[in-house]
Design an enzyme around this catalytic site. Sequence first.
Site, short mmCIF file in Angstrom:
data_model
loop_
_atom_site.label_atom_id
_atom_site.label_comp_id
_atom_site.label_asym_id
_atom_site.label_seq_id
_atom_site.Cartn_x
_atom_site.Cartn_y
_atom_site.Cartn_z
N GLY A 70 0.82 -1.20 0.00
CA GLY A 70 0.00 0.00 0.00
C GLY A 70 0.85 1.25 0.00
N HIS A 71 1.91 1.24 -0.83
CA HIS A 71 2.78 2.40 -0.96
C HIS A 71 3.57 2.29 -2.26
CE1 HIS A 71 5.36 -0.62 1.05
NE2 HIS A 71 6.30 -0.12 0.27
N ALA A 72 4.29 3.36 -2.58
CA ALA A 72 5.20 3.39 -3.73
C ALA A 72 6.50 4.03 -3.27
CB ALA A 72 4.59 4.18 -4.88
N ARG A 75 2.41 -0.56 -4.99
CA ARG A 75 2.33 -2.00 -4.79
C ARG A 75 1.45 -2.34 -3.60
NH1 ARG A 75 7.84 -1.59 -3.85
NH2 ARG A 75 7.47 -0.09 -5.47
#
Length: 136
Positions: A51-53, A98
């Site tokens: 839950g981040h990039a 992702r």
Amino acid sequence: MDITVPQIIELPKVEDNRGNLTFIENSRHIPFDIKRVYYLYDVPGGESRGGHAHKQLMQLLIAASGSFDVILDDGGTRRKYSLNRSYYGLFVPTMTWRELENFSSGSVCLVLASEYYDPMDYYYTYEEFMEAVRKK
């Protein structure tokens, strides 16, 4: 190898009746030198991770044990990859959102990273990530 595109990398596999062996060498099997290794495990059923990039960091995700799904999003295309073989790695380029989900019981997600941990390298919300994509 195009380092701007997510892709499955087949890693070397040495087969032996006593058990198989897979190895990974810096800048040879993957397009970066490894500066950090971590792994996710004991993920409860129904939970998701990620839950981040990342702005600069590249990664290789491997299902060292069990299986899980990885959803990758570059701001234009969203695609799901199912990882379930310890000799396949999913290359995740910079600027890719992702999410990891659908972990099997006893699964282990091994992550090789191109950079040391830096909280300033993260986009923590999808909105923040999409704003950065639109600016590029």
